[in-house]
Write an enzyme that holds these catalytic residues in place. Structure first.
Site, PDB file in Angstrom:
ATOM      1  N   ASP A  77       0.800  -1.236   0.000  1.00  0.00           N
ATOM      2  CA  ASP A  77       0.000   0.000   0.000  1.00  0.00           C
ATOM      3  C   ASP A  77       0.831   1.283   0.000  1.00  0.00           C
ATOM      4  OD1 ASP A  77      -2.399  -1.219  -0.153  1.00  0.00           O
ATOM      5  OD2 ASP A  77      -2.814  -1.183   2.006  1.00  0.00           O
ATOM      6  N   ASP A  94      26.363   8.132  43.290  1.00  0.00           N
ATOM      7  CA  ASP A  94      27.023   8.141  44.596  1.00  0.00           C
ATOM      8  C   ASP A  94      25.999   8.293  45.712  1.00  0.00           C
ATOM      9  OD1 ASP A  94      29.609   7.767  43.814  1.00  0.00           O
ATOM     10  OD2 ASP A  94      30.074   9.895  43.645  1.00  0.00           O
ATOM     11  N   LYS A 146      36.739  -1.349  38.757  1.00  0.00           N
ATOM     12  CA  LYS A 146      35.788  -0.228  38.808  1.00  0.00           C
ATOM     13  C   LYS A 146      36.497   0.953  38.159  1.00  0.00           C
ATOM     14  CE  LYS A 146      33.323   2.799  42.040  1.00  0.00           C
ATOM     15  NZ  LYS A 146      32.981   3.051  43.439  1.00  0.00           N
ATOM     16  N   TRP A 147      36.051   1.322  36.956  1.00  0.00           N
ATOM     17  CA  TRP A 147      36.706   2.368  36.151  1.00  0.00           C
ATOM     18  C   TRP A 147      35.964   3.673  36.394  1.00  0.00           C
ATOM     19  CZ3 TRP A 147      40.149   1.381  31.665  1.00  0.00           C
ATOM     20  CH2 TRP A 147      40.422   2.527  30.917  1.00  0.00           C
ATOM     21  N   ASP A 148      36.629   4.567  37.143  1.00  0.00           N
ATOM     22  CA  ASP A 148      35.988   5.818  37.562  1.00  0.00           C
ATOM     23  C   ASP A 148      36.429   6.976  36.672  1.00  0.00           C
ATOM     24  OD1 ASP A 148      34.504   7.563  39.117  1.00  0.00           O
ATOM     25  OD2 ASP A 148      35.477   7.019  41.011  1.00  0.00           O
ATOM     26  N   MET A 149      35.736   8.108  36.761  1.00  0.00           N
ATOM     27  CA  MET A 149      36.049   9.294  35.952  1.00  0.00           C
ATOM     28  C   MET A 149      35.332  10.443  36.641  1.00  0.00           C
ATOM     29  SD  MET A 149      35.363  11.604  33.581  1.00  0.00           S
ATOM     30  CE  MET A 149      35.882  12.255  32.042  1.00  0.00           C
ATOM     31  N   ASN A 150      36.103  11.300  37.321  1.00  0.00           N
ATOM     32  CA  ASN A 150      35.449  12.192  38.280  1.00  0.00           C
ATOM     33  C   ASN A 150      35.363  13.661  37.925  1.00  0.00           C
ATOM     34  OD1 ASN A 150      34.437  10.687  40.641  1.00  0.00           O
ATOM     35  ND2 ASN A 150      36.506   9.853  40.625  1.00  0.00           N
ATOM     36  N   ASP A 199      39.203   3.652  46.006  1.00  0.00           N
ATOM     37  CA  ASP A 199      40.250   4.661  45.895  1.00  0.00           C
ATOM     38  C   ASP A 199      41.219   4.628  47.085  1.00  0.00           C
ATOM     39  OD1 ASP A 199      41.585   6.910  45.078  1.00  0.00           O
ATOM     40  OD2 ASP A 199      39.818   8.184  44.976  1.00  0.00           O
ATOM     41  N   CYS A 227      31.934   3.883  36.031  1.00  0.00           N
ATOM     42  CA  CYS A 227      31.553   4.827  37.079  1.00  0.00           C
ATOM     43  C   CYS A 227      32.097   6.178  36.664  1.00  0.00           C
ATOM     44  CB  CYS A 227      32.183   4.363  38.398  1.00  0.00           C
ATOM     45  SG  CYS A 227      32.115   5.559  39.725  1.00  0.00           S
TER      46      CYS A 227
HETATM   47  C1  DGJ Z   1      33.508   8.522  42.846  1.00  0.00           C
HETATM   48  C2  DGJ Z   1      32.767   7.221  42.850  1.00  0.00           C
HETATM   49  O1  DGJ Z   1      31.478   7.398  42.383  1.00  0.00           O
HETATM   50  C3  DGJ Z   1      32.785   6.656  44.269  1.00  0.00           C
HETATM   51  O2  DGJ Z   1      32.036   5.474  44.323  1.00  0.00           O
HETATM   52  C4  DGJ Z   1      34.214   6.417  44.681  1.00  0.00           C
HETATM   53  O3  DGJ Z   1      34.769   5.417  43.881  1.00  0.00           O
HETATM   54  C5  DGJ Z   1      35.015   7.707  44.581  1.00  0.00           C
HETATM   55  N1  DGJ Z   1      34.879   8.307  43.294  1.00  0.00           N
HETATM   56  C6  DGJ Z   1      36.469   7.453  44.858  1.00  0.00           C
HETATM   57  O4  DGJ Z   1      37.239   8.542  44.659  1.00  0.00           O
END
Ligand code: DGJ
Length: 694
Positions: free
Chosen positions: A42, A515, A445-449, A336, A493
């Site tokens: 169609d 967090d 646990k690979w973080d990045m803040n 950490d 994370c």
């Molecule tokens: C931020 C993360 O979200 C927390 O769970 C923790 O791992 C801190 N960093 C550590 O510096």
């Protein structure tokens, strides 16, 4: 065959829906339908001219992928700059290729050497399908990409749609925001370098929908960097949506002979939000997550961050590990503080060598102790960052994004490493590879803040590419480490849930969603997380957070955390024997219901924000077992009973459950239609109901 092609019309059929577009006589791609199935024969393409000199046909057409140029003034999906300065595209249709469930529709510019391929992939059994776009420079001169979307969508109704997205922040990821788009443009985006805590890289668009009914259109971008989702409703009342990389401070130099592939978009049409979630949960587990752990239950983990902060040492980690093992934990993760001069957040980041004062016998002694307690060992890293007070920064001050003429702004005392540099990538790979080779580590646990700033990268010919290249470099590092260490799980994370998108979930096994571990707040955050992301990927800790404003019992906190991938994060060394018994009982219960929670069908029966209580049900595939979580922070106005109408059960089967202190047996039909009258009263109410088919 789910893909029909006839007279330049492409009909893509999913389980219950149809997605249709075609190519008109002038070679323009035109969107035709997204909705219920119709007879493919169609479809035809209507063409019309400009309405008048201000309302052009190109503005009015619903296109499949709109390129910038000519008399088209609305938002476009693709914009480039050719080397002679021309900034317009003019595409011609070059045919298509179909292979099984995959379709590629080909275009090229009528004058310049640019090929554009619109790609589609159906997944049998789902209403979710995948879209992306490939570009190829077949000439010699570079072409500058200024905007490249992964997909454009046109919604069928000319009535306004409501968009469900987030308006969150750190600690408040997943705070939802519903907006009806009457006119103009709604934009959800990130400009931070990561997908972030604020808005989400997806759209969910609906009219009159709820958990169980109504058409819900959705698309989730598999990308962890700067994204943009923009929805516009035009004069003609049509809603179009563009999804892809953010064009803010973006450009990408495509040299002769090079190709560019956009991130994928997983999109679909569901009946209600519940159906959308259940489809996306299964689809993601089967098709998106790294397959090594996708179908395996995730372990109950303990994480030491909230108990010890930066003050980690062999002694306190061993004590915590002993308590965690006694509670039934399967994986002990040290957070950490274990490396370099990392006694606080001011120093050490970048120096991924064990701190020998805190761990005089190295990591090995701790790992052996953890293993001897019957648990696997995991560890925290934040590879993309550096403190200025670190050996790494002192040796390589040029390894961060920076401009020599600008003051570098630190956040949490840290700077962002320039991951577009090959030497930085090599350094990180070598160190992390060694860490995983020398130690029996099963979890990263690979973080990045922090978000990026001062985004200079003089190693790049075009530094505006760094936003995208950084994200690709993270994916590449993780993929290479996984290939070398297939026994290791990876958690994404970024100060909580700053990188919790489906791009992250294409490379990581799970996510730390926030967090904020307050159980009351988690009732809201977890609901949003699981809208489009699988329950099993949502790490949920029981911690000591709550405080005087929102006190919750340990049982209540377990009730909420058991609705995801249960984890513990409190200071177990301070727990009484009675508290430890609660931990033991709940961890044991979770292990029994884990297959249901992590792989079952999720039904959101009541919402903590709207209904005063939370009711979440999980049902296994064969409908022989189910678990229902009920939790309320405190009901008001002496309300007495709520009728719990369950979902997802087999109506003709009978189920046994303990309810109100008695064993009862009812049919699935009764439980779903007549329901059970539950007495939900008082602060801190929480209970878990288990149903077994008889
Ligand atoms: C931020 C993360 O979200 C927390 O769970 C923790 O791992 C801190 N960093 C550590 O510096």
């Amino acid at each position: 065959m789910p893909i029909y092609v006839k007279d330049n019309i492409f009909v893509l059929e999913t389980e219950r829906t149809q997605y249709v577009f075609g190519i008109d006589n002038s070679g323009l791609n035109r969107h035709l339908h997204w909705g219920a199935k119709c007879d493919p024969a169609d479809y035809f393409i209507e063409t019309f001219g400009d309405e008048n000199s201000n309302h052009t046909m190109l503005d009015e057409y619903r296109q499949e992928y709109t390129v910038f140029g000519s008399t088209m003034y609305r938002e476009c999906a693709l914009k480039v700059r050719f080397s002679d300065g021309c900034r317009e595209l003019d595409l011609q249709y070059d045919g298509f290729a179909q292979e099984g469930d995959t379709l590629e529709v080909r275009f090229s510019d009528r004058h310049y050497p640019l090929k554009v391929r619109l790609c589609y992939e159906l997944t049998p059994g789902f209403d979710v399908f995948t879209r992306w776009v490939e570009l190829e420079n077949t000439g010699e001169q570079p072409i500058l990409l200024e905007k490249v979307c992964s997909a454009e969508f046109s919604l069928p109704s000319q009535k306004p749609y409501t968009f469900r997205n987030t308006n969150g922040a750190w600690g408040g990821e997943g705070i939802e925001c519903m907006q009806t788009l009457m006119g103009g443009t709604l934009v959800f985006e990130s400009r931070r370098g990561i997908s972030g805590h604020n808005q989400s890289p997806y759209f969910i668009a609906y009219q009159n929908a709820d958990e169980a009914s109504g058409d819900v259109y959705f698309a989730a971008l598999a990308y962890s960097g700067n994204f943009k989702v923009s929805a516009a409703r035009d004069l003609y009342s049509f809603t179009r949506i563009h999804v892809g990389l953010n064009d803010f401070d973006f450009s990408y130099t495509l040299h002769g002979g090079e190709s560019f592939e956009t991130p994928k978009v997983f999109c679909g049409l569901a009946k209600g939000f519940g159906d959308m979630s259940r489809q996306m949960h299964k689809f993601t587990v089967q098709n998106v997550l790294p397959q090594a752990f996708a179908e395996k239950p995730l372990p109950v983990l303990y994480n030491s961050w909230e108990a010890t902060g930066f003050d980690v040492n062999a002694e306190n980690q061993m004590r915590l590990a002993e308590k965690a093992a006694a509670a039934g934990v399967e994986l002990f993760v040290m957070d950490d503080g274990w490396f370099g001069a990392r006694n606080n957040d001011r120093a050490g980041l970048g120096d991924w060598f064990v701190n020998s004062e805190k761990f005089p016998n190295g990591l090995q002694a701790l790992i052996s102790h953890v293993n001897s307690l019957g648990m696997d060992f995991g560890i925290w890293v934040e590879p993309e960052m550096v403190n200025a007070d670190s050996d790494l920064y002192r040796a390589h001050p040029d390894w961060t994004y920076h401009y020599d003429t600008r003051t570098p702004h630190e956040l949490r005392n840290q700077r962002v490493l320039n991951l577009t540099r090959a030497d930085v990538q090599a350094y990180l790979f070598e160190l992390l590879d060694r860490l995983l080779t020398e130690n029996n580590i099963r979890y990263i646990k690979w973080d990045m803040n922090r978000p990026f700033s001062e985004t200079g990268a003089d190693n790049l010919e075009n530094p505006q590419m760094l936003w995208h290249l950084h994200t690709m470099a993270v994916y590449d590092l993780v993929d290479r480490l996984r290939a070398r260490h297939p026994q290791v799980q990876f958690e994404s994370c970024a100060s909580g849930g700053g990188r919790s998108d489906l791009g992250a979930l294409s490379h990581f096994d799970e996510v730390w969603p926030s967090d904020n571990t307050d159980a009351i707040d988690r009732m809201t955050l977890q609901k949003t997380y699981t809208l489009l992301r699988p329950v099993k990927t949502m790490r949920a800790w029981v911690t000591d957070v709550g405080g005087p404003n929102k006190p919750t019992s340990l049982e209540f906190r377990f009730n909420i955390a058991m609705q995801g991938a249960l984890s513990l994060g409190g200071d177990l060394t301070k727990y009484s024997e009675a508290d430890m018994e609660i931990c033991r009982e709940n961890v044991a219960l979770y292990k029994e219901i884990r297959p249901l929670v992590q792989f079952g069908d999720l039904y959101r029966l009541a919402d903590a924000d709207e209904d005063e209580f939370l009711c979440t049900q999980y049902v296994n595939k064969s409908k022989t077992e189910s678990v229902v979580f009920l939790a309320a922070r405190g009901t008001r106005f002496y309300k007495k009973r709520v009728i719990l109408r369950l979902a997802g059960l087999d109506p003709v089967r009978r189920y046994r459950l303990e309810f109100d202190g008695k064993m009862i047996e009812k049919s699935g039909a009764y439980l779903m239609e007549a329901g059970l009258a539950a007495h939900i009263r008082g602060a801190d109410y929480n209970t878990v109901l288990r149903l077994f088919a008889v």
